[in-house]
Enzyme design. Structure first.
Site, PDB file in Angstrom:
ATOM      1  CE1 TYR A 182      -5.715  20.477  60.787  1.00  0.00           C
ATOM      2  CE2 TYR A 182      -6.601  22.469  61.774  1.00  0.00           C
ATOM      3  CZ  TYR A 182      -6.568  21.554  60.745  1.00  0.00           C
ATOM      4  OH  TYR A 182      -7.388  21.727  59.673  1.00  0.00           O
ATOM      5  CE  LYS A 212      -0.970   8.065  51.000  1.00  0.00           C
ATOM      6  NZ  LYS A 212      -1.705   7.721  49.753  1.00  0.00           N
ATOM      7  CG  ASP A 233      -4.909   7.751  48.279  1.00  0.00           C
ATOM      8  OD1 ASP A 233      -5.230   7.004  49.223  1.00  0.00           O
ATOM      9  OD2 ASP A 233      -4.006   7.445  47.474  1.00  0.00           O
ATOM     10  CG  ASP A 267      -9.773  20.982  57.705  1.00  0.00           C
ATOM     11  OD1 ASP A 267     -10.847  21.536  57.980  1.00  0.00           O
ATOM     12  OD2 ASP A 267      -8.865  21.521  57.042  1.00  0.00           O
ATOM     13  CG  ASP A 287     -14.342  22.032  53.803  1.00  0.00           C
ATOM     14  OD1 ASP A 287     -14.724  21.999  54.993  1.00  0.00           O
ATOM     15  OD2 ASP A 287     -13.939  23.070  53.243  1.00  0.00           O
TER      16      ASP A 287
HETATM   17  C1  IPM Z   1     -12.754  23.736  60.339  1.00  0.00           C
HETATM   18  C2  IPM Z   1     -11.932  24.887  59.862  1.00  0.00           C
HETATM   19  C3  IPM Z   1     -10.775  25.113  60.826  1.00  0.00           C
HETATM   20  C4  IPM Z   1      -9.949  23.854  60.855  1.00  0.00           C
HETATM   21  C5  IPM Z   1      -9.896  26.334  60.493  1.00  0.00           C
HETATM   22  C6  IPM Z   1     -10.720  27.608  60.469  1.00  0.00           C
HETATM   23  C7  IPM Z   1      -8.736  26.458  61.446  1.00  0.00           C
HETATM   24  O1  IPM Z   1     -11.498  24.672  58.554  1.00  0.00           O
HETATM   25  O2  IPM Z   1     -13.290  23.801  61.463  1.00  0.00           O
HETATM   26  O3  IPM Z   1     -12.892  22.762  59.603  1.00  0.00           O
HETATM   27  O4  IPM Z   1      -9.111  23.641  59.975  1.00  0.00           O
HETATM   28  O5  IPM Z   1     -10.143  23.049  61.760  1.00  0.00           O
HETATM   29 MG    MG Z   2     -12.275  22.910  57.687  1.00  0.00          MG
END
Ligand code: IPM
Ligand code: MG
Length: 342
Positions: free
Chosen positions: A138, A180, A213, A237, A241
Site C-alpha cells: 500500500y 508467503k 494461500d 485486507d 473480507d
Molecule cells: C479496507 C478497505 C481499504 C483498504 C480500501 C478502501 C483502500 O478495503 O479498509 O479494508 O484496502 O485498506
Molecule cells: Mg478491504
C-alpha cells in the site's frame, strides 16, 4: 469527565445514512461533541482532495475518529493523476500513525443460517485479524515505466516488531502469523522477526506460521482453529473480507485502527455500497459495532462498549435482518431495534 470530541467522517455512498443513527446511539452512551468533516469523494468534489490538511488537523485534535465509508463509481479512475477517495483513507491512516488494524470476527448464533458456511464449521469461531496498516504494498514505491507498472512490498524490522507485539498482546493462547515466506523476501524477514519477538518476549503464547494461500483455505474449512491472525497489509485486507463472511455478512464487521500517539480511527470493514445508497436500507450494524470499538479502545469506556455490542446481539437474536442478511429491515428499523435493546 471532560467532554470527548469525536471527528465524524461520513464519507460517500451509504456513509451518511449509517453515520446519523450512530450519532444517535452514541448520544445515549455519554457526553460527546461531534465534529463532522468532508472526506473521500465528497471532499474531492468540494476541495479537489480526498483528505484536506484542515480535516487531517481536525482528526489529529479529536479524541477519536469515526469513519463510515469512502468511494464510488463517480470517482473511479485508472488515471494516476486524478484523486481517488481511497487515497484519503490511506493518507489519514499514515498521518495518524495507525499501524495496527484490529478486525474481530465472531459469528453470532442467531445468524448462523445467514452464513454461506455450514453451522458446524462456524460454530465457536472467535478470531481477531491483526492487519499491519501503514506499510507493505500500500505504501511501497510504485509507478509506471513505459508499458510496465510496479508496486513494491517493503517492510522494516521495527515495522514488523511493533505489529507482531500488538498481536501477541491481544492473544490468550495462539498467534497465527500469515506470510508467503516460500516466495517473498519481505515474508522471510517477517518470519524471522516474528520468531525472535516470540522467543524473547512471548514464549508462553503458541506461535504458528501459515502461508497466506493455506490460511485462506483454513479460514473457511476450520475457522475455529484461529485465535489471533497477524499479517501484512494486503494479505490482511483480503483475509479480513473473507473472514467477514463467516458472520454471514460483511455488514457486521467493525474495525479499530490504533498505534499512533494521537486518536484511533474506527470504521466498518465494508465499503460505501453505492448500489444501495440513498434508499434507507443500509445495514448500520458494523458502524454501531465500530462505535463500540471506539468506546472500548478509543475512550476506555468498556461498560458502554459492551452495552452497545449486547444491544446489537439481542436485536439480531430477536430477528432483526437487513437486506444483506436476507431480511427486509430498513436502516431506521435496525436502529430502533438496537436502541430498544440498549
Ligand atoms: C479496507 C478497505 C481499504 C483498504 C480500501 C478502501 C483502500 O478495503 O479498509 O479494508 O484496502 O485498506
Ligand atoms: Mg478491504
Amino acid at each position: 469527565m471532560a467532554k470527548h470530541t469525536i471527528a465524524l467522517l461520513p464519507g460517500d455512498g451509504i456513509g451518511p445514512e449509517i453515520t446519523a443513527p450512530t450519532v444517535a446511539l452514541l448520544h445515549q452512551m455519554g457526553d460527546f461533541a461531534f465534529e463532522e468533516h468532508p472526506f473521500g469523494g465528497v471532499s474531492i468534489d468540494a476541495h479537489g482532495a480526498a483528505l484536506t490538511p484542515a480535516v487531517e488537523a481536525a482528526c489529529r485534535r479529536a479524541d477519536a475518529v469515526l469513519l463510515a465509508a469512502v468511494g464510488g463509481p463517480k470517482w473511479d479512475t485508472t488515471d494516476p493523476s486524478r484523486p481517488r477517495p481511497e487515497q484519503g483513507l490511506l493518507e489519514l491512516r499514515k498521518a495518524l500513525g495507525l499501524y495496527a488494524n484490529l478486525r474481530p470476527v465472531r459469528p453470532l448464533r442467531a445468524l448462523y443460517d445467514a452464513s454461506p458456511l455450514k453451522r458446524e464449521i462456524i460454530d465457536g469461531t472467535d478470531l481477531l485479524v491483526v492487519r499491519e496498516l501503514t506499510g507493505g504494498l500500500y505504501f511501497g514505491k510504485r509507478g509506471r515505466d513505459g508499458d510496465t507498472a510496479y508496486d513494491t512490498m517493503v517492510y522494516s524490522v521495527p515495522e514488523i516488531e511493533r505489529i507482531v507485539r500488538t498481536a501477541f498482546r491481544a492473544a490468550k493462547s495462539r498467534v497465527t502469523s500469515v506470510d508467503k515466506a516460500n516466495v517473498l523476501e519481505s515474508s522471510r524477514l517477517w518470519r524471522e522477526v516474528v520468531v525472535r519477538v516470540h522467543r524473547e518476549e512471548f514464549p508462553h503464547i503458541e506461535l504458528e506460521h501459515v502461508l497466506v494461500d493455506n490460511a485462506a483455505m483454513q479460514l473457511v474449512s476450520n475457522p475455529r482453529h484461529f485465535e489471533v491472525i497477524v499479517t501484512e497489509n494486503m494479505f490482511g485486507d483480503i483475509l479480513s473480507d473473507e473472514a467477514a463472511m463467516l458472520t454471514g455478512s460483511i455488514g457486521l464487521l467493525p474495525s479499530a485502527s490504533m498505534g499512533g500517539d494521537g486518536p484511533g480511527l474506527f470504521e466498518p470493514v465494508h465499503g460505501s455500497a453505492p448500489d444501495i445508497a440513498g434508499q434507507g436500507i443500509a445495514n448500520p450494524l458494523a458502524m454501531f459495532l465500530s462505535a463500540a470499538l471506539l468506546l472500548r479502545h478509543g475512550l476506555a469506556m468498556e461498560t458502554e462498549a459492551a452495552a452497545v455490542e449486547s444491544a446489537v446481539d439481542r436485536a439480531l437474536a430477536d430477528g432483526l435482518r437487513t437486506g444483506d442478511l436476507g431480511g427486509s429491515a430498513t436502516t431506521d428499523e435496525a436502529t430502533r431495534a438496537v436502541l430498544n435493546n440498549l
